[in-house]
Scaffold this active site. Structure first.
Site, PDB file in Angstrom:
ATOM      1  N   CYS A  65     -16.540 -59.345  66.440  1.00  0.00           N
ATOM      2  CA  CYS A  65     -16.647 -58.760  65.099  1.00  0.00           C
ATOM      3  C   CYS A  65     -17.939 -57.957  64.985  1.00  0.00           C
ATOM      4  O   CYS A  65     -18.952 -58.465  64.509  1.00  0.00           O
ATOM      5  CB  CYS A  65     -16.634 -59.847  64.035  1.00  0.00           C
ATOM      6  N   SER A 122     -10.618 -52.238  61.879  1.00  0.00           N
ATOM      7  CA  SER A 122     -10.681 -52.007  60.442  1.00  0.00           C
ATOM      8  C   SER A 122      -9.511 -51.122  60.070  1.00  0.00           C
ATOM      9  O   SER A 122      -9.027 -50.344  60.903  1.00  0.00           O
ATOM     10  CB  SER A 122     -11.993 -51.293  60.085  1.00  0.00           C
ATOM     11  N   TYR A 136     -17.300 -44.189  62.448  1.00  0.00           N
ATOM     12  CA  TYR A 136     -16.792 -45.551  62.265  1.00  0.00           C
ATOM     13  C   TYR A 136     -15.289 -45.601  62.522  1.00  0.00           C
ATOM     14  O   TYR A 136     -14.799 -46.478  63.241  1.00  0.00           O
ATOM     15  CB  TYR A 136     -17.119 -46.027  60.847  1.00  0.00           C
ATOM     16  N   LYS A 192     -13.438 -47.722  65.504  1.00  0.00           N
ATOM     17  CA  LYS A 192     -12.416 -48.730  65.210  1.00  0.00           C
ATOM     18  C   LYS A 192     -11.059 -48.292  65.750  1.00  0.00           C
ATOM     19  O   LYS A 192     -10.270 -49.113  66.222  1.00  0.00           O
ATOM     20  CB  LYS A 192     -12.353 -49.013  63.709  1.00  0.00           C
ATOM     21  N   THR A 242     -16.492 -60.059  51.926  1.00  0.00           N
ATOM     22  CA  THR A 242     -17.747 -60.373  52.606  1.00  0.00           C
ATOM     23  C   THR A 242     -18.894 -60.339  51.595  1.00  0.00           C
ATOM     24  O   THR A 242     -18.756 -59.800  50.491  1.00  0.00           O
ATOM     25  CB  THR A 242     -18.029 -59.346  53.716  1.00  0.00           C
TER      26      THR A 242
END
Length: 192
Positions: free
Chosen positions: A18, A82, A95, A99, A130
């Protein structure tokens, strides 16, 4: 970390990687008219893709030493991607690419490691509850709630953990990318 885990537990049978983080940078031309800088790209790809790959390759070496179970399996590698891999937002190019790279390597990794009895599966979480997300202002959180089909809330860490245990427990689950997102699809809007 892999060697420490082997020393402490006598082997590795499962890994959940993760990694998460990045920079919000527009693709080619930013607000000032200049190009996307290479350093944020490299750092984001390094953390979210290269780091996970490196963990998995070292863990796979150790898993290959395990005696096979009744199914001929020795371990499972779980990557955390993600929904940005499929629904990347403006400013998320690095990002989303990282991913997406995790998703793209899942099936080839499963195929490469299948002869050793090692499985590879990737989870694509959506908006999860989160600490970082829960601390965001309501103006950030409320539009995200609108895109979730059901249940109308952020995903719970316990639901992510449950998905991991279900992957570990189901020996026939391999080479797959699984969305865990309440049905959310990230919207896109333009001011054109």
């Amino acid at each position: 970390a892999v060697a420490d885990s082997v020393a402490k537990f006598g082997g590795i049978h499962g890994v959940v990687a993760c990694a998460g983080g990045g920079f919000g940078v527009q693709t080619v031309v930013n607000k000032n008219g200049s190009a996307h800088k290479s350093k944020p790209w490299e750092l984001t790809i390094g953390l979210n893709l290269t780091g996970v790959f490196n963990l998995h390759k070292h863990a796979a070496v150790e898993m290959a030493k395990n005696p096979p179970d009744e199914h001929g399996l020795r371990g499972v590698l779980i990557s955390c991607a993600s929904v940005a891999a499929q629904d990347g937002q403006k400013g998320q190019i690095a990002y989303a690419a990282a991913k997406g790279g995790l998703c793209a390597m899942t099936l080839p990794m499963a195929r490469d490691l299948g002869k050793l009895g090692i499985r590879a599966v990737t989870i694509l979480p959506g908006t999860m509850g989160t600490d970082l997300m829960l601390s965001a202002p309501d103006r950030v959180k409320e539009p995200l709630f609108m895109g979730i089909c059901a249940p109308k809330r952020f995903g719970l860490p316990s639901e992510f953990a449950l998905m991991c245990t279900q992957i570990v427990d189901n020996p026939y689950l391999n080479g797959e990318c699984i969305r865990l997102d309440g049905g959310i699809r990230m919207p896109y809007s333009s001011k054109l």
